[in-house]
Design a protein around this motif. Structure first.
Motif, PDB file in Angstrom:
ATOM      1  N   PHE A 104     -18.375 -12.002   7.184  1.00 54.66           N
ATOM      2  CA  PHE A 104     -18.768 -11.133   6.072  1.00 54.66           C
ATOM      3  C   PHE A 104     -18.043 -11.550   4.791  1.00 54.66           C
ATOM      4  CE2 PHE A 104     -20.447  -7.888   8.965  1.00 54.66           C
ATOM      5  CZ  PHE A 104     -19.693  -8.103  10.104  1.00 54.66           C
ATOM      6  N   TYR A 139     -16.918  -9.304   1.411  1.00 51.71           N
ATOM      7  CA  TYR A 139     -16.843  -8.003   0.773  1.00 51.71           C
ATOM      8  C   TYR A 139     -16.336  -8.172  -0.649  1.00 51.71           C
ATOM      9  CZ  TYR A 139     -17.503  -5.426   5.135  1.00 51.71           C
ATOM     10  OH  TYR A 139     -18.031  -4.894   6.290  1.00 51.71           O
ATOM     11  N   ARG A 183     -11.799  -0.118  -6.707  1.00 47.87           N
ATOM     12  CA  ARG A 183     -11.143  -0.202  -5.399  1.00 47.87           C
ATOM     13  C   ARG A 183     -12.099   0.039  -4.233  1.00 47.87           C
ATOM     14  NH1 ARG A 183      -5.791   3.355  -4.913  1.00 47.87           N
ATOM     15  NH2 ARG A 183      -7.167   4.841  -3.896  1.00 47.87           N
ATOM     16  N   GLN A 184     -13.329   0.416  -4.502  1.00 46.50           N
ATOM     17  CA  GLN A 184     -14.276   0.658  -3.426  1.00 46.50           C
ATOM     18  C   GLN A 184     -14.746  -0.660  -2.823  1.00 46.50           C
ATOM     19  OE1 GLN A 184     -15.147   3.646  -2.121  1.00 46.50           O
ATOM     20  NE2 GLN A 184     -16.285   2.513  -0.565  1.00 46.50           N
ATOM     21  N   LEU A 218     -20.006  -4.327   0.853  1.00 47.22           N
ATOM     22  CA  LEU A 218     -20.485  -5.494   1.590  1.00 47.22           C
ATOM     23  C   LEU A 218     -21.398  -6.333   0.695  1.00 47.22           C
ATOM     24  CD1 LEU A 218     -20.760  -7.050   4.291  1.00 47.22           C
ATOM     25  CD2 LEU A 218     -22.784  -5.649   4.732  1.00 47.22           C
ATOM     26  N   MET A 257     -15.456 -10.835  12.408  1.00 46.25           N
ATOM     27  CA  MET A 257     -15.569  -9.806  13.432  1.00 46.25           C
ATOM     28  C   MET A 257     -15.770 -10.463  14.791  1.00 46.25           C
ATOM     29  SD  MET A 257     -18.381  -6.795  13.845  1.00 46.25           S
ATOM     30  CE  MET A 257     -18.960  -6.326  15.447  1.00 46.25           C
ATOM     31  N   PHE A 311      -9.433  -9.674   7.901  1.00 41.96           N
ATOM     32  CA  PHE A 311      -9.756 -10.133   6.553  1.00 41.96           C
ATOM     33  C   PHE A 311      -8.835 -11.261   6.108  1.00 41.96           C
ATOM     34  CE2 PHE A 311     -12.737  -6.992   4.753  1.00 41.96           C
ATOM     35  CZ  PHE A 311     -12.726  -6.050   5.766  1.00 41.96           C
ATOM     36  N   TYR A 330     -16.913   2.621  16.024  1.00 40.68           N
ATOM     37  CA  TYR A 330     -15.763   1.826  15.613  1.00 40.68           C
ATOM     38  C   TYR A 330     -15.121   2.443  14.372  1.00 40.68           C
ATOM     39  CZ  TYR A 330     -13.115  -2.295  14.070  1.00 40.68           C
ATOM     40  OH  TYR A 330     -12.123  -3.150  13.678  1.00 40.68           O
ATOM     41  N   TYR A 359      -6.617  -0.034   7.662  1.00 38.29           N
ATOM     42  CA  TYR A 359      -6.087  -1.228   7.041  1.00 38.29           C
ATOM     43  C   TYR A 359      -5.072  -0.807   5.974  1.00 38.29           C
ATOM     44  CZ  TYR A 359     -10.129  -3.710   8.982  1.00 38.29           C
ATOM     45  OH  TYR A 359     -11.065  -4.259   9.826  1.00 38.29           O
ATOM     46  N   LEU A 407      -6.307  -7.372   3.163  1.00 39.83           N
ATOM     47  CA  LEU A 407      -6.346  -6.187   4.015  1.00 39.83           C
ATOM     48  C   LEU A 407      -5.852  -6.581   5.396  1.00 39.83           C
ATOM     49  CD1 LEU A 407      -8.800  -5.688   1.857  1.00 39.83           C
ATOM     50  CD2 LEU A 407      -9.362  -3.837   3.416  1.00 39.83           C
ATOM     51  N   VAL A 450      -1.572   0.728  -0.162  1.00 42.68           N
ATOM     52  CA  VAL A 450      -2.832   1.452  -0.219  1.00 42.68           C
ATOM     53  C   VAL A 450      -3.476   1.337   1.157  1.00 42.68           C
ATOM     54  CG1 VAL A 450      -5.110   1.629  -1.267  1.00 42.68           C
ATOM     55  CG2 VAL A 450      -3.129   0.999  -2.672  1.00 42.68           C
ATOM     56  N   PHE A 509      -6.650   2.028   3.780  1.00 40.94           N
ATOM     57  CA  PHE A 509      -8.090   2.236   3.868  1.00 40.94           C
ATOM     58  C   PHE A 509      -8.482   2.538   5.306  1.00 40.94           C
ATOM     59  CE2 PHE A 509      -9.835   1.211  -0.232  1.00 40.94           C
ATOM     60  CZ  PHE A 509      -8.877   0.392  -0.819  1.00 40.94           C
ATOM     61  N   SER A 519     -17.677   1.559  11.511  1.00 39.14           N
ATOM     62  CA  SER A 519     -18.787   0.634  11.679  1.00 39.14           C
ATOM     63  C   SER A 519     -19.632   1.065  12.863  1.00 39.14           C
ATOM     64  CB  SER A 519     -18.255  -0.779  11.926  1.00 39.14           C
ATOM     65  OG  SER A 519     -19.276  -1.632  12.399  1.00 39.14           O
ATOM     66  N   GLY A 537     -21.976  -4.534  12.339  1.00 36.60           N
ATOM     67  CA  GLY A 537     -20.588  -4.841  12.024  1.00 36.60           C
ATOM     68  C   GLY A 537     -20.179  -4.474  10.614  1.00 36.60           C
ATOM     69  N   GLU A 538     -21.118  -3.985   9.809  1.00 34.07           N
ATOM     70  CA  GLU A 538     -20.778  -3.636   8.438  1.00 34.07           C
ATOM     71  C   GLU A 538     -19.785  -2.481   8.437  1.00 34.07           C
ATOM     72  OE1 GLU A 538     -24.026  -2.343   6.022  1.00 34.07           O
ATOM     73  OE2 GLU A 538     -22.759  -1.899   4.295  1.00 34.07           O
ATOM     74  N   LEU A 539     -18.695  -2.672   7.715  1.00 31.42           N
ATOM     75  CA  LEU A 539     -17.684  -1.635   7.592  1.00 31.42           C
ATOM     76  C   LEU A 539     -18.008  -0.728   6.407  1.00 31.42           C
ATOM     77  CD1 LEU A 539     -14.370  -3.597   8.169  1.00 31.42           C
ATOM     78  CD2 LEU A 539     -15.243  -1.737   9.586  1.00 31.42           C
ATOM     79  N   PHE A 544     -16.133   1.960   4.084  1.00 34.06           N
ATOM     80  CA  PHE A 544     -14.756   2.275   3.756  1.00 34.06           C
ATOM     81  C   PHE A 544     -14.622   3.630   3.081  1.00 34.06           C
ATOM     82  CE2 PHE A 544     -12.264  -1.591   4.435  1.00 34.06           C
ATOM     83  CZ  PHE A 544     -13.256  -2.530   4.639  1.00 34.06           C
ATOM     84  N   GLY A 545     -13.462   4.251   3.332  1.00 38.54           N
ATOM     85  CA  GLY A 545     -13.068   5.386   2.523  1.00 38.54           C
ATOM     86  C   GLY A 545     -12.581   4.894   1.166  1.00 38.54           C
ATOM     87  N   GLU A 546     -12.198   5.840   0.315  1.00 43.25           N
ATOM     88  CA  GLU A 546     -11.798   5.493  -1.049  1.00 43.25           C
ATOM     89  C   GLU A 546     -10.361   4.995  -1.141  1.00 43.25           C
ATOM     90  OE1 GLU A 546     -14.746   8.476  -3.542  1.00 43.25           O
ATOM     91  OE2 GLU A 546     -12.625   8.966  -3.352  1.00 43.25           O
ATOM     92  N   GLY A 547      -9.639   5.079  -0.066  1.00 44.01           N
ATOM     93  CA  GLY A 547      -8.269   4.604  -0.062  1.00 44.01           C
ATOM     94  C   GLY A 547      -7.258   5.711  -0.340  1.00 44.01           C
ATOM     95  N   SER A 548      -6.060   5.506   0.204  1.00 47.16           N
ATOM     96  CA  SER A 548      -4.956   6.449  -0.005  1.00 47.16           C
ATOM     97  C   SER A 548      -3.737   5.659  -0.462  1.00 47.16           C
ATOM     98  CB  SER A 548      -4.622   7.191   1.296  1.00 47.16           C
ATOM     99  OG  SER A 548      -5.721   7.918   1.778  1.00 47.16           O
TER     100      SER A 548
END
Lengths: 114, 112
Positions: free
Chosen positions: A35, A37, A43-44, A47, A95, A104, B31, B35, B43, B88, B90, B94, B99-101, B103-107
């Motif tokens: 992949f 990304y 930050r978002q 894909l 993956m 990654f 899944y 990260y 990541l 940060v 994440f 999936s 397999g596409e992840l 993501f959340g917005e991050g912390s």
């Protein structure tokens, strides 16, 4: 263990030019997924493109395409007609089909210059 | 659609304190993963889960615990925070088919 290597920490190109981001990986598996990304300043994570290792045909999504060389374990991303909105961090990811683990690379920071 | 929701978005801790980063997804994904993102390091996978009741270690699991009691939730626990855990974080999920992840917005976590 699998590894993903992105050898270009940072790149800059002029708007409308074509740019290629490099990615190599190491695995002993035969079936897996790759992949790219994009992470803009917001930050978002987004894909960009996906490649299945058993497919020889390179994936394409509009201006984004990959050059997948399975024997060389190489998976580069080509961005054609680059736009200012392409400015972002780009991450290559692997993956495993065996355990679904997704890892990654360290990323390439791409700057599109006006 | 909420997708993947992480809380809190920002947190400051003192060394030795504990905390839990919450992650929930409403896409029925099997899944889920955590990260951490650090400058120049990309990541790095901390822990992941392929379904309720199943968790496994990633690349950098030390200092973190996870559990997966439901399909929706995958909390990340720091038992005794250290400055090296400033990062940060994440959460991602999936469907294991593509397999596409997602993501959340991050912390953003800072440990003093």
């Amino acid at each position: 263990a699998q590894t993903v290597t992105q050898s270009q920490p940072e790149m800059s190109v002029q708007e409308a030019e074509t740019v290629t981001l490099s990615c190599t990986y190491d695995t002993s598996e035969n079936n897996y997924y790759l992949f790219w990304y994009k992470q803009p300043p917001s930050r978002q994570m987004i894909l960009v493109i996906r490649q299945e290792a058993y497919k020889q045909q390179n994936a394409t999504e509009n201006r984004f395409s990959v050059n997948f060389q399975k024997a060389a374990k190489s998976f580069s991303l080509k961005i054609s007609d680059s736009q200012l909105g392409d400015t972002a961090m780009y991450f290559c990811a692997f993956m495993s089909d065996r355990d679904d683990k997704i890892i990654f690379g360290k990323g390439t920071r791409l700057h599109i210059l006006p | 659609n909420a997708g993947v929701t992480q809380t809190p978005k920002f947190q400051v801790l003192k060394t030795g304190q504990s905390m839990t980063l919450q992650c929930a997804q409403d896409m029925n994904h099997e899944y889920m993963s955590w990260y951490r993102q650090d400058p120049g390091m990309g990541l790095r996978l901390i822990h992941y889960s392929v379904g309720a009741g199943i968790t496994d270690q990633g690349e950098v699991p030390n200092g973190y615990n996870v559990s997966r009691s439901t399909t929706e939730d995958f909390p990340l626990r720091l038992l005794s925070a250290a400055p090296s855990q400033t990062s940060v974080y994440f959460c991602a999920s999936s469907n294991r088919v593509t397999g596409e992840l997602f993501f959340g917005e991050g912390s953003r976590l800072t440990v003093l």
